[in-house]
Design a protein around this motif. Structure first.
Motif, PDB file in Angstrom:
ATOM      1  N   MET A   1     -61.020 -14.561  76.456  1.00 28.86           N
ATOM      2  CA  MET A   1     -60.624 -13.288  76.808  1.00 28.86           C
ATOM      3  C   MET A   1     -60.240 -12.304  75.491  1.00 28.86           C
ATOM      4  O   MET A   1     -59.139 -12.673  75.406  1.00 28.86           O
ATOM      5  N   ILE A   2     -60.462 -10.897  75.425  1.00 25.46           N
ATOM      6  CA  ILE A   2     -60.540 -10.393  74.821  1.00 25.46           C
ATOM      7  C   ILE A   2     -59.633  -8.678  75.151  1.00 25.46           C
ATOM      8  O   ILE A   2     -60.038  -8.064  76.275  1.00 25.46           O
ATOM      9  N   SER A   3     -58.088  -9.028  74.795  1.00 24.27           N
ATOM     10  CA  SER A   3     -57.187  -8.274  75.619  1.00 24.27           C
ATOM     11  C   SER A   3     -57.511  -6.912  75.066  1.00 24.27           C
ATOM     12  O   SER A   3     -58.279  -6.250  74.532  1.00 24.27           O
ATOM     13  N   VAL A   4     -57.135  -5.829  76.395  1.00 22.63           N
ATOM     14  CA  VAL A   4     -57.075  -4.626  76.201  1.00 22.63           C
ATOM     15  C   VAL A   4     -56.741  -3.775  75.097  1.00 22.63           C
ATOM     16  O   VAL A   4     -57.359  -3.196  74.417  1.00 22.63           O
ATOM     17  N   GLN A   5     -56.121  -4.683  74.944  1.00 21.74           N
ATOM     18  CA  GLN A   5     -54.899  -3.934  73.137  1.00 21.74           C
ATOM     19  C   GLN A   5     -55.447  -4.266  72.170  1.00 21.74           C
ATOM     20  O   GLN A   5     -55.805  -3.487  71.105  1.00 21.74           O
ATOM     21  N   ALA A   6     -56.558  -5.550  72.342  1.00 28.90           N
ATOM     22  CA  ALA A   6     -57.159  -6.203  70.566  1.00 28.90           C
ATOM     23  C   ALA A   6     -58.023  -4.862  70.996  1.00 28.90           C
ATOM     24  O   ALA A   6     -59.135  -4.767  69.554  1.00 28.90           O
ATOM     25  N   TRP A   7     -58.267  -4.675  72.303  1.00 31.01           N
ATOM     26  CA  TRP A   7     -59.451  -3.935  71.878  1.00 31.01           C
ATOM     27  C   TRP A   7     -59.101  -2.579  71.314  1.00 31.01           C
ATOM     28  O   TRP A   7     -60.282  -1.770  70.736  1.00 31.01           O
ATOM     29  N   SER A   8     -57.971  -2.034  71.568  1.00 31.00           N
ATOM     30  CA  SER A   8     -57.675  -0.879  71.029  1.00 31.00           C
ATOM     31  C   SER A   8     -58.345  -0.805  69.950  1.00 31.00           C
ATOM     32  O   SER A   8     -58.250   0.377  69.490  1.00 31.00           O
ATOM     33  N   ASP A   9     -57.246  -1.644  69.132  1.00 29.98           N
ATOM     34  CA  ASP A   9     -56.313  -2.288  68.036  1.00 29.98           C
ATOM     35  C   ASP A   9     -58.090  -2.362  66.868  1.00 29.98           C
ATOM     36  O   ASP A   9     -57.955  -0.951  65.952  1.00 29.98           O
ATOM     37  N   ALA A  10     -58.874  -2.413  67.531  1.00 31.95           N
ATOM     38  CA  ALA A  10     -60.347  -3.121  67.068  1.00 31.95           C
ATOM     39  C   ALA A  10     -61.002  -1.336  67.301  1.00 31.95           C
ATOM     40  O   ALA A  10     -61.501  -1.148  66.056  1.00 31.95           O
ATOM     41  N   GLN A  11     -61.305  -0.797  68.507  1.00 31.80           N
ATOM     42  CA  GLN A  11     -61.439   0.482  67.747  1.00 31.80           C
ATOM     43  C   GLN A  11     -61.049   1.273  66.752  1.00 31.80           C
ATOM     44  O   GLN A  11     -61.257   2.104  66.005  1.00 31.80           O
ATOM     45  N   LYS A  12     -59.312   1.469  66.412  1.00 31.65           N
ATOM     46  CA  LYS A  12     -58.993   1.689  65.858  1.00 31.65           C
ATOM     47  C   LYS A  12     -59.587   0.848  63.964  1.00 31.65           C
ATOM     48  O   LYS A  12     -59.703   2.430  63.521  1.00 31.65           O
ATOM     49  N   LEU A  13     -59.785  -0.027  64.099  1.00 34.72           N
ATOM     50  CA  LEU A  13     -60.835  -0.678  62.919  1.00 34.72           C
ATOM     51  C   LEU A  13     -62.047   0.152  62.381  1.00 34.72           C
ATOM     52  O   LEU A  13     -62.184   0.685  61.435  1.00 34.72           O
ATOM     53  N   TRP A  14     -62.397   0.261  63.536  1.00 37.22           N
ATOM     54  CA  TRP A  14     -63.654   0.184  63.450  1.00 37.22           C
ATOM     55  C   TRP A  14     -63.504   2.282  63.246  1.00 37.22           C
ATOM     56  O   TRP A  14     -64.169   2.370  62.409  1.00 37.22           O
ATOM     57  N   ASP A  15     -62.988   2.979  63.349  1.00 35.37           N
ATOM     58  CA  ASP A  15     -62.918   4.591  63.132  1.00 35.37           C
ATOM     59  C   ASP A  15     -62.660   4.909  62.016  1.00 35.37           C
ATOM     60  O   ASP A  15     -63.365   5.502  61.226  1.00 35.37           O
ATOM     61  N   PHE A  16     -61.356   3.708  61.308  1.00 36.73           N
ATOM     62  CA  PHE A  16     -61.154   3.988  60.435  1.00 36.73           C
ATOM     63  C   PHE A  16     -61.962   4.092  59.096  1.00 36.73           C
ATOM     64  O   PHE A  16     -62.545   4.157  57.622  1.00 36.73           O
ATOM     65  N   GLN A  17     -63.033   2.728  58.984  1.00 33.59           N
ATOM     66  CA  GLN A  17     -63.916   2.042  57.921  1.00 33.59           C
ATOM     67  C   GLN A  17     -64.867   3.288  58.286  1.00 33.59           C
ATOM     68  O   GLN A  17     -65.575   3.656  56.877  1.00 33.59           O
ATOM     69  N   ARG A  18     -65.479   3.988  59.360  1.00 28.43           N
ATOM     70  CA  ARG A  18     -66.364   4.561  58.906  1.00 28.43           C
ATOM     71  C   ARG A  18     -65.708   5.704  58.326  1.00 28.43           C
ATOM     72  O   ARG A  18     -65.180   6.275  58.312  1.00 28.43           O
ATOM     73  N   MET A  19     -66.471   6.385  57.273  1.00 27.88           N
ATOM     74  CA  MET A  19     -66.402   7.219  56.135  1.00 27.88           C
ATOM     75  C   MET A  19     -66.616   8.073  56.879  1.00 27.88           C
ATOM     76  O   MET A  19     -65.968  10.152  56.178  1.00 27.88           O
ATOM     77  N   GLY A  20     -67.983   8.660  57.619  1.00 24.46           N
ATOM     78  CA  GLY A  20     -68.785  10.401  58.190  1.00 24.46           C
ATOM     79  C   GLY A  20     -68.598  11.210  57.080  1.00 24.46           C
ATOM     80  O   GLY A  20     -69.085  11.828  57.802  1.00 24.46           O
TER      81      GLY A  20
END
Length: 221
Positions: A1-20
């Motif tokens: 089970m992946i925690s809510v905090q882990a999903w939130s942190d993963a979203q931060k990394l996902w957004d940062f990796q996108r160069m736009g």
């Protein structure tokens, strides 16, 4: 089970990796091999939109792809792109690269050998590796302009497409780690990494999303 905090942190990394970056016409495209056939799909779409006349698909196999893509990542990408209407003559295959540094260097060598003039490259990668790929490409081939592209998906959509949430988070943590350690080893240009991104990475690492981490002394980009 992946925690809510882990999903939130993963979203931060996902957004940062996108160069736009906004895709625009380039001399060539380079499609980086991986487990994700979406790279080939996105490359085909960009070809049909007139963004480049020639693509190099680059990649051998890895522990993730050796069973799914036994003929090599680049060859499977080529087959997928042809199925999607990209002319075979518009595709070059580089079948030996086993890391991002190889992808860039070997693709450049093929284009040099064929005397293809290159002033800009549309770099197509997985969504969570845009920044890592860009930093590597800028270091190893600095005299061309790099434009990043990837499949337009949300993190939940991407996880659903892969079917393995832990694997996706592991790979995202590995990509972020490389952004942080590889510049010191000469494999990438330095990227400014906000404190919040570092903290998100550290929390995910400490929660055990570590299967794709590289040793600090690794010589692979």
């Amino acid at each position: 089970m992946i925690s809510v905090q882990a999903w939130s942190d993963a979203q931060k990394l996902w957004d940062f990796q996108r160069m736009g970056h906004k895709p625009r016409p380039c001399s060539v495209a380079v499609g980086l091999g991986s487990h994700d056939l979406g790279v080939a799909d996105t490359t085909a779409d960009l070809y049909h939109r007139g963004m480049f006349p020639l693509v190099v698909f680059t990649g051998a196999t890895s522990r993730t792809t050796q069973e799914r893509m036994p003929r090599g990542e680049a060859e499977h990408y080529r087959e997928r792109a042809v199925e999607l209407g990209v002319p075979a003559g518009a595709i070059l295959v580089e079948p030996h690269a086993r890391n991002t540094g190889d992808n860039i260097c070997f693709s450049r060598a093929i284009l040099d050998e064929r005397r293809v003039p290159v002033s800009s490259v549309l770099l197509v990668s997985k969504p969570y590796e845009e920044r890592r790929s860009y930093a590597t490409a800028r270091k190893l081939w600095p005299d061309v302009e790099w434009v990043c592209a990837s499949t337009s998906m949300t993190l939940p959509e991407y996880v659903d497409s892969v079917g393995d949430a832990r694997l996706v988070l592991d790979m995202m943590v590995g990509a972020q780690q490389r952004l942080m350690i590889y510049p010191r080893q000469g494999f990438m240009i330095e990227q400014e990494i906000p404190d919040g991104i570092k903290a998100a990475y550290e929390r995910l690492r400490d929660q055990g999303f570590t299967s794709r981490l590289a040793p600090a002394t690794s010589d692979q980009a």
